[in-house]
Design an enzyme around this catalytic site. Structure first.
Site, PDB file in Angstrom:
ATOM      1  N   HIS A 183      -9.039  61.957  21.423  1.00  0.00           N
ATOM      2  CA  HIS A 183      -9.891  60.814  21.036  1.00  0.00           C
ATOM      3  C   HIS A 183     -11.174  61.299  20.365  1.00  0.00           C
ATOM      4  CE1 HIS A 183      -7.815  58.587  24.535  1.00  0.00           C
ATOM      5  NE2 HIS A 183      -7.320  58.081  23.411  1.00  0.00           N
ATOM      6  N   HIS A 209     -13.926  56.321  26.456  1.00  0.00           N
ATOM      7  CA  HIS A 209     -12.940  55.645  25.597  1.00  0.00           C
ATOM      8  C   HIS A 209     -11.813  55.142  26.492  1.00  0.00           C
ATOM      9  CE1 HIS A 209     -10.419  55.328  21.800  1.00  0.00           C
ATOM     10  NE2 HIS A 209      -9.503  55.283  22.760  1.00  0.00           N
ATOM     11  N   GLY A 211      -8.674  52.937  26.107  1.00  0.00           N
ATOM     12  CA  GLY A 211      -7.673  52.168  25.342  1.00  0.00           C
ATOM     13  C   GLY A 211      -6.387  52.248  26.135  1.00  0.00           C
ATOM     14  N   ASN A 212      -5.278  52.461  25.416  1.00  0.00           N
ATOM     15  CA  ASN A 212      -4.038  52.757  26.121  1.00  0.00           C
ATOM     16  C   ASN A 212      -4.148  54.125  26.759  1.00  0.00           C
ATOM     17  OD1 ASN A 212      -1.583  51.541  26.577  1.00  0.00           O
ATOM     18  ND2 ASN A 212      -1.394  51.120  24.385  1.00  0.00           N
ATOM     19  N   ARG A 242       0.012  56.596  31.658  1.00  0.00           N
ATOM     20  CA  ARG A 242      -0.088  58.024  32.019  1.00  0.00           C
ATOM     21  C   ARG A 242      -0.893  58.195  33.310  1.00  0.00           C
ATOM     22  NH1 ARG A 242      -2.372  59.636  26.235  1.00  0.00           N
ATOM     23  NH2 ARG A 242      -1.806  57.522  25.594  1.00  0.00           N
ATOM     24  N   MET A 284      -4.366  45.694  30.376  1.00  0.00           N
ATOM     25  CA  MET A 284      -5.383  45.303  31.355  1.00  0.00           C
ATOM     26  C   MET A 284      -5.514  43.778  31.477  1.00  0.00           C
ATOM     27  SD  MET A 284      -6.803  47.126  33.422  1.00  0.00           S
ATOM     28  CE  MET A 284      -7.678  48.643  33.450  1.00  0.00           C
ATOM     29  N   ARG A 285      -5.204  43.059  30.404  1.00  0.00           N
ATOM     30  CA  ARG A 285      -5.295  41.586  30.490  1.00  0.00           C
ATOM     31  C   ARG A 285      -4.267  41.043  31.485  1.00  0.00           C
ATOM     32  NH1 ARG A 285      -5.487  41.542  24.043  1.00  0.00           N
ATOM     33  NH2 ARG A 285      -4.087  43.261  24.550  1.00  0.00           N
ATOM     34  N   GLY A 331     -10.229  49.328  23.470  1.00  0.00           N
ATOM     35  CA  GLY A 331      -9.732  48.018  23.935  1.00  0.00           C
ATOM     36  C   GLY A 331     -10.256  47.573  25.289  1.00  0.00           C
ATOM     37  N   VAL A 332     -10.135  48.414  26.304  1.00  0.00           N
ATOM     38  CA  VAL A 332     -10.599  48.039  27.643  1.00  0.00           C
ATOM     39  C   VAL A 332     -12.122  48.188  27.722  1.00  0.00           C
ATOM     40  CG1 VAL A 332     -10.423  48.540  30.117  1.00  0.00           C
ATOM     41  CG2 VAL A 332      -8.396  48.757  28.653  1.00  0.00           C
ATOM     42  N   GLU A 334     -14.432  47.992  25.529  1.00  0.00           N
ATOM     43  CA  GLU A 334     -15.216  46.988  24.785  1.00  0.00           C
ATOM     44  C   GLU A 334     -15.071  45.592  25.368  1.00  0.00           C
ATOM     45  OE1 GLU A 334     -14.147  47.293  20.555  1.00  0.00           O
ATOM     46  OE2 GLU A 334     -14.111  49.459  20.802  1.00  0.00           O
ATOM     47  N   GLU A 385     -11.951  54.213  14.551  1.00  0.00           N
ATOM     48  CA  GLU A 385     -11.393  55.523  14.184  1.00  0.00           C
ATOM     49  C   GLU A 385     -11.001  55.548  12.712  1.00  0.00           C
ATOM     50  OE1 GLU A 385      -8.668  54.917  17.503  1.00  0.00           O
ATOM     51  OE2 GLU A 385      -8.931  57.012  18.074  1.00  0.00           O
TER      52      GLU A 385
HETATM   53  N1  LIG Z   1      -9.870  41.215  26.194  1.00  0.00           N
HETATM   54  C1  LIG Z   1      -9.405  42.291  26.817  1.00  0.00           C
HETATM   55  N2  LIG Z   1      -9.630  42.494  28.136  1.00  0.00           N
HETATM   56  C2  LIG Z   1      -9.161  43.580  28.774  1.00  0.00           C
HETATM   57  N3  LIG Z   1      -8.439  44.534  28.173  1.00  0.00           N
HETATM   58  C3  LIG Z   1      -8.184  44.404  26.867  1.00  0.00           C
HETATM   59  C4  LIG Z   1      -8.658  43.287  26.125  1.00  0.00           C
HETATM   60  N4  LIG Z   1      -8.244  43.444  24.834  1.00  0.00           N
HETATM   61  C5  LIG Z   1      -7.558  44.604  24.805  1.00  0.00           C
HETATM   62  N5  LIG Z   1      -7.517  45.184  26.023  1.00  0.00           N
HETATM   63  C6  LIG Z   1      -6.870  46.432  26.421  1.00  0.00           C
HETATM   64  O1  LIG Z   1      -6.969  47.380  25.371  1.00  0.00           O
HETATM   65  C7  LIG Z   1      -5.759  48.145  25.326  1.00  0.00           C
HETATM   66  C8  LIG Z   1      -5.547  48.678  23.931  1.00  0.00           C
HETATM   67  O2  LIG Z   1      -6.724  49.324  23.520  1.00  0.00           O
HETATM   68  P1  LIG Z   1      -6.757  50.135  22.176  1.00  0.00           P
HETATM   69  O3  LIG Z   1      -8.088  50.773  22.073  1.00  0.00           O
HETATM   70  O4  LIG Z   1      -6.309  49.257  21.056  1.00  0.00           O
HETATM   71  O5  LIG Z   1      -5.696  51.232  22.550  1.00  0.00           O
HETATM   72  P2  LIG Z   1      -4.776  52.194  21.724  1.00  0.00           P
HETATM   73  O6  LIG Z   1      -5.535  52.557  20.465  1.00  0.00           O
HETATM   74  O7  LIG Z   1      -4.634  53.341  22.635  1.00  0.00           O
HETATM   75  O8  LIG Z   1      -3.505  51.460  21.460  1.00  0.00           O
HETATM   76  C9  LIG Z   1      -4.680  47.164  25.757  1.00  0.00           C
HETATM   77  O9  LIG Z   1      -3.643  47.857  26.387  1.00  0.00           O
HETATM   78  C10 LIG Z   1      -5.408  46.283  26.740  1.00  0.00           C
HETATM   79  O10 LIG Z   1      -5.197  46.784  28.042  1.00  0.00           O
HETATM   80  C1  LIG Z   2      -4.861  60.619  22.521  1.00  0.00           C
HETATM   81  C2  LIG Z   2      -4.478  59.271  22.991  1.00  0.00           C
HETATM   82  O1  LIG Z   2      -4.229  59.093  24.151  1.00  0.00           O
HETATM   83  O2  LIG Z   2      -4.451  58.288  22.065  1.00  0.00           O
HETATM   84  P1  LIG Z   2      -4.172  56.723  22.324  1.00  0.00           P
HETATM   85  O3  LIG Z   2      -5.241  56.263  23.249  1.00  0.00           O
HETATM   86  O4  LIG Z   2      -4.305  56.087  20.958  1.00  0.00           O
HETATM   87  O5  LIG Z   2      -2.810  56.597  22.924  1.00  0.00           O
HETATM   88 MG   LIG Z   3      -6.365  54.413  20.295  1.00  0.00          MG
END
Ligand SMILES: Nc1ncnc2c1ncn2[C@@H]1O[C@H](COP(=O)(O)OP(=O)(O)O)[C@@H](O)[C@H]1O
Ligand SMILES: CC(=O)OP(=O)(O)O
Ligand SMILES: [Mg+2]
Length: 399
Positions: A183, A209, A211-212, A242, A284-285, A331-332, A334, A385
């Site tokens: 990341h 960070h 996200g997923n 993970r 997470m939603r 995602g989470v 923010e 990104e």
């Molecule tokens: N409004 C929200 N509330 C809580 N979690 C959220 C919300 N919107 C998105 N997410 C979370 O963000 C995750 C995706 O984040 P993101 O940064 O796009 O991840 P990635 O780039 O790894 O796919 C989703 O799996 C979800 O759990």
């Molecule tokens: C490195 C990594 O875990 O990336 P992402 O969060 O996009 O799955």
């Molecule tokens: Mg990502």
């Protein structure tokens, strides 16, 4: 000059087309659930100040189909934003793992592609799809310079005491087994935003960070000092699917006592675990809804997720010998105020005071969610990104 950026994730493709050097996005898109019959495409265009949104649901069995759909939307006679794929000067690819070989932005050549194949095992959820994205983009955008930006690059500044593992020396020297960190493009982007916001170039920052995939980085003077992911993007925080940190003894037990082969172990810890394994949901939603419906497992998983973040905050406060600001992103990070609240509650000892009301108030852009008397700032900084990758590609093309 137009630069197209592709961020191929484990099950999603994010893409943006930028007009450079203004950095205005011409088109921003996301394909979710690649590999499923009900994949969704969200494609937004911005032409002459007018925003158009296209949503489609369709089967997208693989990355090739997904990128061909993107190409169709980009060049569509009615809603397309480019006449011809040769209007694109460069394609920037997010590549998660660069190994020891790739430590900075790299132009993609046949040799580079061969070397990238050697990294598939290191990031099995990410690097094979990024590679596929490169192959498809080479076919679609035949005139464009193809460039790779690595998640690992930003973490090159970490000192050896932070990235080395306590294995015999030869495992590092002969096999390059060490922590790499991921990341990086996101941690770099949000930490630069925070430095500009704080007007403090030497700020001590903890970037979170979520996200997923989830990771945390300790940053000072704009440089990564330590980060929670390691050899691959699996260690540290609990993630969507993970495990994050687990005792490796569990793996010996799975293999020796339960008869798992190593591919099954890899599938378990990468794809079946984390929040998905604990609750049945990786998003997470969905987990928040389950908690509201009284699901005790979801409650515990959520508490575990936030508790792990809190432990890393303490650890990085020690690494940095103090904190100027904590950054929540992705995602989470923010969007999920409750995770931020749980991770930052009861840290008064570290001068961290989160403001409940500010935390739960939604606002676009960078925002501060600490109390007015908190010595440590807590910031929500939207990551981008794709923009960071476009800027790096533009700087390279300009020479
Ligand atoms: N409004 C929200 N509330 C809580 N979690 C959220 C919300 N919107 C998105 N997410 C979370 O963000 C995750 C995706 O984040 P993101 O940064 O796009 O991840 P990635 O780039 O790894 O796919 C989703 O799996 C979800 O759990
Ligand atoms: C490195 C990594 O875990 O990336 P992402 O969060 O996009 O799955
Ligand atoms: Mg990502």
């Amino acid at each position: 000059m137009n630069i197209f950026v592709i961020n191929s994730g484990s099950s999603s493709i994010k893409y943006q087309l930028f007009q450079m050097p203004s950095t205005s996005p011409i088109c921003v898109g996301l394909i979710e659930r690649v590999g499923y019959g009900d994949a969704t495409i969200t494609h937004k265009t911005y032409i002459n100040g007018e925003e158009k949104l296209i949503n489609e649901t369709m089967p997208i069995p693989d990355y090739e189909t997904g990128l061909n759909e993107v190409n169709r939307l980009l060049t569509d006679p009615e809603i397309g934003v480019i006449q011809n794929t040769s209007d694109i000067a460069a394609v920037g690819h997010r590549v998660v793992h660069g190994g020891e070989r790739f430590t900075e932005l790299t132009q993609i050549t046949p040799e580079v592609k061969e070397e990238l194949k050697q990294t598939f095992q290191l990031a099995p959820l990410h690097n094979p799809s990024a590679y596929k994205g490169i192959e498809v983009a080479e076919q679609i955008f035949t005139n464009a310079t193809q460039l790779a930006v690595f998640d690992t690059a930003f973490h090159q500044t970490r000192p050896a005491k932070a990235y080395r593992f306590a294995l015999p020396q030869s495992y590092y020297t002969e096999h390059h087994i060490r922590g790499y960190g991921f990341h990086g493009t996101s941690h770099k982007y949000v930490s630069e935003q925070a430095v500009a916001y704080l007007r403090k170039p030497d700020a001590k920052l903890i970037s979170i960070h979520l996200g997923n995939g989830c990771s945390m980085t300790a940053i000072q003077n704009g440089q990564s000092l330590d980060t929670s992911m390691g050899f691959g993007p699996l260690s540290g925080l609990i993630m969507g699917t993970r495990t994050g940190d687990i005792d490796p003894t569990v793996i010996f037990y799975l293999v020796n006592e339960l008869g798992y082969d190593i591919n099954r172990v890899s599938d378990l810890v990468n794809k079946q675990s984390g929040m998905l394994g604990l609750t049945g949901f990786s998003d997470m939603r969905d987990i928040t809804k389950a908690i509201e419906a009284g699901d005790e497992n979801a409650r515990l998983a959520y508490d575990m997720y936030a508790y792990r973040i809190k432990k890393f905050i303490g650890s990085y406060a020690a690494v940095l010998n103090g904190i100027d600001a904590i950054i929540f992103t992705a995602g989470v990070g923010e969007n999920d105020a409750q995770v931020r609240q749980l991770a930052c509650d009861d840290l008064q000892y570290l001068n961290i005071h989160i403001d409940r009301e500010k935390n739960y108030t939604r606002q676009p852009g960078i925002r501060e969610i600490n109390t007015h008397y908190s010595p440590v700032k807590i910031l929500v900084v939207p990551t981008n990104e794709e923009l960071e990758i476009a800027n790096q590609c533009y700087a390279r093309l300009k020479g």
